[in-house]
Design a protein around this motif. Structure first.
Motif, PDB file in Angstrom:
ATOM      1  N   THR A 183     104.904  75.225  19.382  1.00 27.36           N
ATOM      2  CA  THR A 183     104.885  73.941  18.683  1.00 27.36           C
ATOM      3  C   THR A 183     106.307  73.489  18.402  1.00 27.36           C
ATOM      4  O   THR A 183     107.127  74.274  17.911  1.00 27.36           O
ATOM      5  N   ALA A 184     106.601  72.234  18.710  1.00 33.98           N
ATOM      6  CA  ALA A 184     107.906  71.655  18.373  1.00 33.98           C
ATOM      7  C   ALA A 184     107.862  71.130  16.943  1.00 33.98           C
ATOM      8  O   ALA A 184     106.871  70.537  16.512  1.00 33.98           O
TER       9      ALA A 184
ATOM     10  N   LEU B 178     111.330  75.319  17.111  1.00 32.36           N
ATOM     11  CA  LEU B 178     110.123  75.700  17.850  1.00 32.36           C
ATOM     12  C   LEU B 178     109.436  76.871  17.163  1.00 32.36           C
ATOM     13  O   LEU B 178     110.103  77.794  16.670  1.00 32.36           O
ATOM     14  N   VAL B 179     108.121  76.815  17.130  1.00 32.34           N
ATOM     15  CA  VAL B 179     107.321  77.877  16.529  1.00 32.34           C
ATOM     16  C   VAL B 179     106.423  78.483  17.592  1.00 32.34           C
ATOM     17  O   VAL B 179     105.729  77.765  18.313  1.00 32.34           O
ATOM     18  N   ILE B 180     106.464  79.806  17.706  1.00 29.12           N
ATOM     19  CA  ILE B 180     105.622  80.539  18.642  1.00 29.12           C
ATOM     20  C   ILE B 180     104.581  81.283  17.816  1.00 29.12           C
ATOM     21  O   ILE B 180     104.936  82.078  16.931  1.00 29.12           O
ATOM     22  N   ARG B 181     103.324  81.036  18.094  1.00 32.76           N
ATOM     23  CA  ARG B 181     102.266  81.667  17.300  1.00 32.76           C
ATOM     24  C   ARG B 181     101.198  82.255  18.198  1.00 32.76           C
ATOM     25  O   ARG B 181     100.721  81.599  19.133  1.00 32.76           O
TER      26      ARG B 181
ATOM     27  N   VAL C  93     106.524  83.226  14.958  1.00 33.84           N
ATOM     28  CA  VAL C  93     107.981  83.291  14.978  1.00 33.84           C
ATOM     29  C   VAL C  93     108.533  81.880  14.880  1.00 33.84           C
ATOM     30  O   VAL C  93     108.078  80.975  15.587  1.00 33.84           O
ATOM     31  N   PHE C  94     109.534  81.693  14.014  1.00 28.58           N
ATOM     32  CA  PHE C  94     110.222  80.411  13.903  1.00 28.58           C
ATOM     33  C   PHE C  94     111.597  80.523  14.538  1.00 28.58           C
ATOM     34  O   PHE C  94     112.355  81.451  14.252  1.00 28.58           O
TER      35      PHE C  94
ATOM     36  N   ARG D  69     102.722  73.649   7.361  1.00 28.05           N
ATOM     37  CA  ARG D  69     101.891  73.336   8.528  1.00 28.05           C
ATOM     38  C   ARG D  69     101.807  74.464   9.543  1.00 28.05           C
ATOM     39  O   ARG D  69     100.788  74.601  10.236  1.00 28.05           O
ATOM     40  N   LEU D  70     102.868  75.287   9.628  1.00 28.42           N
ATOM     41  CA  LEU D  70     102.932  76.266  10.717  1.00 28.42           C
ATOM     42  C   LEU D  70     103.172  77.695  10.255  1.00 28.42           C
ATOM     43  O   LEU D  70     103.084  78.614  11.067  1.00 28.42           O
ATOM     44  N   GLY D  71     103.501  77.908   8.983  1.00 30.05           N
ATOM     45  CA  GLY D  71     103.797  79.244   8.484  1.00 30.05           C
ATOM     46  C   GLY D  71     102.538  79.992   8.087  1.00 30.05           C
ATOM     47  O   GLY D  71     101.422  79.497   8.268  1.00 30.05           O
TER      48      GLY D  71
END
Length: 371
Positions: A200-201, A223-226, A232-233, A250-252
């Protein structure tokens, strides 16, 4: 020069213009700059100062490093492992997938092989010896993050790339097949096929451009890799912004946070973090194991080469941050990381200094600042 890349056009340009971040003829940061980040009394260093000024901007000899190939042959027990390969290049192993961030194996962060910031630390492993990569993520198009010779070699492997809007024009010009390129606007996601992993950007506070006439024509992102088990941020390049709090919401939460700490200068404190603001960003992201990047490879500001690591070690311990600072090429699992040993200190006390490069000027096509 092919290394300058190519400007977006056609359908790619139309998609760019549809972004809310595109205003007039360029992208822009939408978040107000926080007060105090940039010193209004500080002037940009001159080209001469940048090339020849400052003290201890490069180490007196090679930094300690290790070949990671033996470590990579073993499966990480926790399912998440990271190997810092220099500057912002990290191999992230997440639940069976290998993700490579901002890969730079080139000699210089420059459009030229003969001028511009020169790498003072080699990559611990040759690019040809790298194991199969499942995806490459590229945060933005600056030379110390998007490297022409490295992309040319990776294009031969037919590896997929996930990057920010517009950056695909460079990749395609350098041989990456268009169907292997995914470009994201902020908050857009791409699911890697048959993997359970998404990229995710997210927002960052920076700029882009590889030449004098291409500034901000492509987007910059964190970028977030999940996966189903881990997240990972990766900051890319950024100044401090409270948008990190929104990213956390939103992403954590994150099992590993990669934040840039080097190349800070008072005149551009709004577009880079540095150690102090990296710790502020870490807090906004909700904490987690913190692996610092964007240092130890190129001299891109006027500060001593080891200042980012030393300041971060001092401030991080006071803040109670969980620092993860492995040697170059040392695979580390955040869940099992040990305390920091300042391995970098051995260099300037035990090794002779290298011969400096002859003075030179940057190519006229180089943007300023360069990263």
């Amino acid at each position: 020069m092919k290394s300058l890349g190519r400007k977006p056009e056609g359908a790619r340009l139309e998609r760019i213009k549809a972004s809310r971040l595109w205003v007039g003829e360029q992208f822009r940061n939408v978040h107000p700059i926080l007060p105090g980040l940039r010193d209004p009394n500080a002037s940009m260093p001159t080209i001469g100062e940048f090339l020849c000024g400052g003290e201890r901007r490069v180490p007196r000899g090679p930094l300690p490093s290790m070949n990671p190939l033996e470590g990579w042959a073993k499966t990480p027990a926790s399912g998440l492992r990271a190997t810092w390969l220099g500057h912002s290049t990290v191999l992230i192993e997440i639940d069976g997938l290998r993700v490579l961030t901002d890969p730079v194996w080139g000699l210089r962060a420059s459009p030229s092989r003969f001028a511009g910031p020169k790498r003072f630390q080699p990559v611990p492993v040759p690019l040809r010896a790298m194991p199969p990569i499942d995806v490459v993520i590229v945060s933005h198009d600056h030379y110390d993050h998007l490297d022409y010779p490295t992309v040319r070699e990776l294009a031969k492997r037919d590896v997929p790339f996930v990057t920010s809007l517009g950056v695909g024009a460079h990749l395609e010009a350098w041989g990456v097949r268009p169907e292997r390129i995914v470009e994201l606007d902020w908050w857009e996601s791409h699911a890697l096929p048959n993997s359970g992993v998404t990229v995710t950007a997210a927002p960052s506070q920076h700029f882009s451009g590889r030449g004098l006439h291409s500034r901000n024509t492509t987007l910059w992102s964190s970028l977030v890799i999940r996966s189903q088990r881990h997240a990972v941020f990766f900051s890319g390049d950024t100044g401090l912004t409270t948008e990190y709090r929104t990213i956390r919401e939103r992403l954590g939460p994150f099992d590993l946070v990669l934040l840039e700490v080097g190349a800070l200068h008072p005149a551009w404190g709004d577009i880079h973090l540095g150690p102090k603001n990296a710790l502020e960003a870490l807090a906004l992201l909700g904490g987690g194991p913190f692996l610092p990047v964007h240092w130890g490879t190129f001299a891109l500001a006027m500060h001593p080469w080891d200042q980012p690591a030393e300041v971060l070690l001092e401030l991080g311990s006071k803040a109670g941050a969980q620092l993860v600072m492995p040697r170059l090429g040392e695979p580390v699992e955040p869940a099992h990381a040990e305390g920091v040993k300042p391995w970098w200190r051995v260099v300037d006390t035990t090794t002779p200094g290298p011969e400096p490069d002859a003075p030179m000027t940057l190519p006229k096509a180089m943007p300023w600042p360069i990263d």
